[in-house]
Enzyme design. Structure first.
Site, PDB file in Angstrom:
ATOM      1  N   ASP A 180       0.610  -0.871   0.141  1.00  0.00           N
ATOM      2  CA  ASP A 180       0.407   0.167  -0.183  1.00  0.00           C
ATOM      3  C   ASP A 180       1.012   1.485  -0.355  1.00  0.00           C
ATOM      4  O   ASP A 180       1.476   1.596   0.906  1.00  0.00           O
ATOM      5  CB  ASP A 180      -0.711   0.501   1.332  1.00  0.00           C
TER       6      ASP A 180
HETATM    7  C1  NOJ Z   1      -3.615   4.251   0.242  1.00  0.00           C
HETATM    8  C2  NOJ Z   1      -4.577   3.822   0.057  1.00  0.00           C
HETATM    9  O1  NOJ Z   1      -4.570   3.017   1.596  1.00  0.00           O
HETATM   10  C3  NOJ Z   1      -5.052   2.179  -0.578  1.00  0.00           C
HETATM   11  O2  NOJ Z   1      -6.402   1.926  -0.185  1.00  0.00           O
HETATM   12  C4  NOJ Z   1      -4.510   2.625  -1.793  1.00  0.00           C
HETATM   13  O3  NOJ Z   1      -5.806   1.727  -2.547  1.00  0.00           O
HETATM   14  C5  NOJ Z   1      -4.442   3.435  -2.544  1.00  0.00           C
HETATM   15  N1  NOJ Z   1      -3.671   4.611  -1.196  1.00  0.00           N
HETATM   16  C6  NOJ Z   1      -3.874   4.002  -3.700  1.00  0.00           C
HETATM   17  O4  NOJ Z   1      -4.259   4.727  -4.021  1.00  0.00           O
END
Ligand code: NOJ
Length: 744
Positions: A290
């Site tokens: 993530d």
């Molecule tokens: C951070 C978020 O926690 C996640 O859910 C998301 O898919 C990614 N950023 C990409 O945007």
């Protein structure tokens, strides 16, 4: 731990007629895709391999600044195998062209995006969808989201988000299925099926990504990104089941979560990615971080620098680095130093190339980049109809003192509140490419329901936030002239979502005071709540003449709410999460343990607060209808059964009112004596049924040995003999019980 499992061994059990999308992705010497993957891999330099393991955003990401600009150069140089936040058929086509025409090996790109509850046509936030308890509706929402995303050049969604949470202070509660593992697992299966379909050949579907693995929904204090620490038993029984269901339904990718768990960040956690995901669940796809999850392990304090962080992640089982650039900057050196075997890099790249072959991108890299299709599919009437249908199924009627449904013949109606004529908030957080301008506001929905002749008085009354009451007079005057009042209040859409944890989850600003003053006029007031999380609202919960929980319902919100207000749809939603009376009760959930001193109002020395009740404001599974359902006493086919035998429990449900309606019949179980303490109730089944007025229906649930199982004292997943209470009803706090006993 180095994971050297053979590539893509995942062969899963098939459920029903549905064939998981990865079913075709069997590997072995005869697997033609695996052979193609190896032939590409053989041509690749180490740098190009690491490039395939690198994912960048093309611009400002939705959750923070980008780390590296110049992505076109990266694509050309083979330094990046996937992009996110790039969409539209034209833009992705151009980027894909650079990859397949200007890079040395011409390997096509993956395009990811957070298509969480819709791409252009927005559906209710996932918490709202879960409130429908309607798996066909949830699947349909994901299917439409996938069709629109795929038409806009995307082939990968970062969804479903399957973080169970029992803490409404955590802002991301809006994005998941709520507090329960069983309901969450059902929603997981429906979403994966909707996003991926039953074949990767299909150009209308996208790869799903189960996130955030794992237990991201349990940060201490409800504060986003905070530490997670819990027993392995709770972790496995409560938090893992939805992720597992998503993986077993065929989700091809998994996203590691930001949090640490039991002292180890998920991004560097070989127990999670190796032992559980690949080992126990046979996950065949690939794991992505993530965002800057790799670099964040430096701040977590488990590695000294980003190079070590990359080593920890790749060896733990993370194939793709989103945005950290840690693989890009350091992995080559780590391989040279012998810290990471090149075989592990090869294995990771195999997973990624396999995915690209599976999607057919080597045959047609522009499969998802079709402008004509994009124009035809986005926001189509069919999608609007689907959005409206799912939206009205997601609404939960919390109170109704004879106010609803309103008559369409009403002479004068006051429509009041900061969210009454609002469009921008309706899409909710994580709204993909959704735009407020495409939404139907509540006022517009009501106007089109009642037609031009209706006398509708609109007044904003106040803002969502702030102390200003100067609009009250106009709102109260409108109410006094009206036969009924609809008041739309709640939160701003950005008050929930990522990085929006709150210590106080009250209705902001002057809105509750406005409700109080409107109710004091004596007019029938229906309060429409729009919000992303359970709210603490003691006055409304006990005094509102009518109260509808409408979450953020998406593009068709106004029409869907009007359908419910005027009785064209009888509300059928049930809460997927407990609403507390007070923040001090959090975490609060239906599936608590009895303790050694269960609550007793007559004894001080039992588990309770001395200032507020233990009970929630609205319990899990709760929701009213415009009709009433009468349940017979449940019956079992055998009160005593042998281990391995099935038990059938049957109840007759009758629609005792005058309107047709749907009811969610819920089955709960309690293990009375076990080797570990067990919850007082655990959801084990549910069925949503439609009944005409006066109609009776027998509803039957079949329980197998697995339904009685749990992690025993020695951490074995097993059922123990003894007695169980089976409970059936229309809410977790309104059930009838029958006892059964399992013997050897
Ligand atoms: C951070 C978020 O926690 C996640 O859910 C998301 O898919 C990614 N950023 C990409 O945007």
């Amino acid at each position: 731990m180095i994971i050297l499992l053979p590539v893509l061994l995942g062969i899963f059990l098939l459920g029903g007629a549905f064939i998981p999308a990865h079913e075709k992705a069997r590997s072995g010497p005869e697997d033609p895709i695996a052979r193609k993957v190896d032939s590409v891999l053989a041509l690749m330099t180490l740098e190009e391999k690491i490039g395939q393991m690198t994912l960048y955003t093309t611009d400002w990401g939705s959750t923070g600044p980008t780390i590296r600009p110049g992505y076109a150069d990266d694509i050309r140089a083979g330094n990046c195998g996937a992009l996110f936040n790039s969409h539209t058929a034209a833009f992705t086509r151009e980027l894909q062209r650079i990859a397949v025409e200007e890079s040395r090996l011409k390997i096509p790109l993956l395009f990811g995006f957070d298509v969480v509850h819709g791409y252009k046509t927005m559906f209710p936030i996932p918490l709202g969808q879960a409130a429908s308890w309607d798996m066909e509706a949830i699947e349909r929402a994901a299917e439409v989201a996938a069709a629109e995303a795929a038409a806009a050049g995307l082939n990968w969604t970062f969804a479903p988000m399957l973080d169970v949470t029992r803490d409404p202070r955590w802002g991301r509660v809006m994005e998941g299925p709520g507090e329960d593992p069983f309901l969450g697992a059902a929603a997981a299966r429906a979403q994966v099926k909707g996003f991926q379909g039953d074949s990767f050949d299909n150009a209308d579907r996208v790869l799903a990504c189960v996130k955030h693995f794992a237990a991201y929904g349990a940060p201490i204090g409800g504060r986003d990104y905070n530490t997670v620490d819990m027993s392995e038993r709770t972790f496995r029984e409560v938090y893992l089941p939805p992720y597992r269901a998503g993986v077993e339904a065929g989700a091809w990718t998994v996203m590691a979560s930001f949090n640490d768990i039991d002292g180890v960040p998920a991004t560097g956690n070989s127990w999670l990615m190796g032992d559980i995901l690949r080992g126990e669940w046979n996950f065949p796809g690939f794991v992505v971080t993530d965002y800057t999850g790799i670099n964040e392990m430096v701040s977590h304090g488990v590695v000294a620098n980003e190079k070590e962080a990359g080593e920890l992640a790749v060896l733990a089982g993370v194939e793709m680095d989103m945005q950290s650039a840690a693989y890009q900057n350091h992995l080559k050196q780590s391989v040279r130093e012998g810290k990471v075997p090149e075989a592990r890099i090869d294995e990771a790249v195999r997973h990624i190339l396999y995915t690209k072959f599976l999607l057919g991108l080597f045959d047609d890299p522009y499969k998802f980049c079709n402008k004509e299709r994009e124009q035809r599919v986005l926001l189509s009437q069919e999608h609007q109809d689907a959005s409206r249908d799912v939206a009205r199924r997601s609404i939960v009627l919390l109170r109704n003192e004879g106010v609803l449904p309103l008559s369409k013949e009403i002479k004068t109606l006051a429509v009041i509140g900061p969210l009454a004529d609002d469009k921008d908030n309706l899409i909710g957080a994580w709204s993909g490419a959704g735009e407020g301008r495409h939404c139907v506001s509540l006022l517009t929905g009501i106007r089109s329901k009642l037609g031009k002749e209706a006398n509708i008085l609109y007044a904003k009354g106040c803002e969502i936030e702030g102390d200003d009451q100067s609009g009250f007079a106009e709102a109260l005057a409108a109410a006094r002239k009206a036969d009924a009042v609809i008041l739309a209040i709640g939160e701003h859409k950005d008050m929930s979502g990522e990085a929006t944890s709150k210590a106080m989850i009250r209705i902001p600003g002057q809105q509750e005071e406005l409700a109080r003053q409107l109710a004091a006029t004596g007019k029938p007031v229906a309060v429409v709540l729009m919000n992303g999380r359970p709210l603490v609202m003691p006055w409304l919960a006990e005094n509102a003449p009518a109260l509808l929980e409408c979450w953020w319902l998406g593009t068709q919100a106004g029409n869907a709410i009007a359908d419910v207000l005027f009785g064209d749809y009888n509300p059928s939603g049930k809460l997927p999460i407990t609403f507390p009376r007070h923040e001090g009760q959090i975490p609060i959930y239906y599936s608590y343990k009895n303790t050694g001193r269960p609550f007793n109002p007559d004894s001080k020395w039992t588990t309770k607060y001395i200032d507020i009740p233990n009970t929630p404001q609205f319990p899990f599974g709760y929701g009213l209808s415009y009709t009433t359902f009468r349940y017979s006493a449940p019956k079992v086919d055998r009160a005593v059964f042998r281990r391995g035998q099935e038990v059938k429990i049957t109840v007759t449900v009758e629609n005792a009112g005058r309107l047709a309606g749907e009811e969610v019949v819920q089955l709960y179980l309690r293990d009375l004596v076990a080797s570990t303490t067990r919850p007082v109730k655990e959801l084990k089944g549910f069925q949503k049924i439609m009944l005409k007025p006066g109609e009776r229906r027998e509803v039957q649930f079949t329980l197998t040995e697995n339904d009685f199982a749990f992690y025993t004292r020695t951490m074995q997943w097993a059922a123990e003999t003894g007695s169980f209470d089976l409970m059936v009803g229309g809410s977790s706090d309104e059930v009838q019980t029958v006892r059964v006993t399992m013997i050897e």
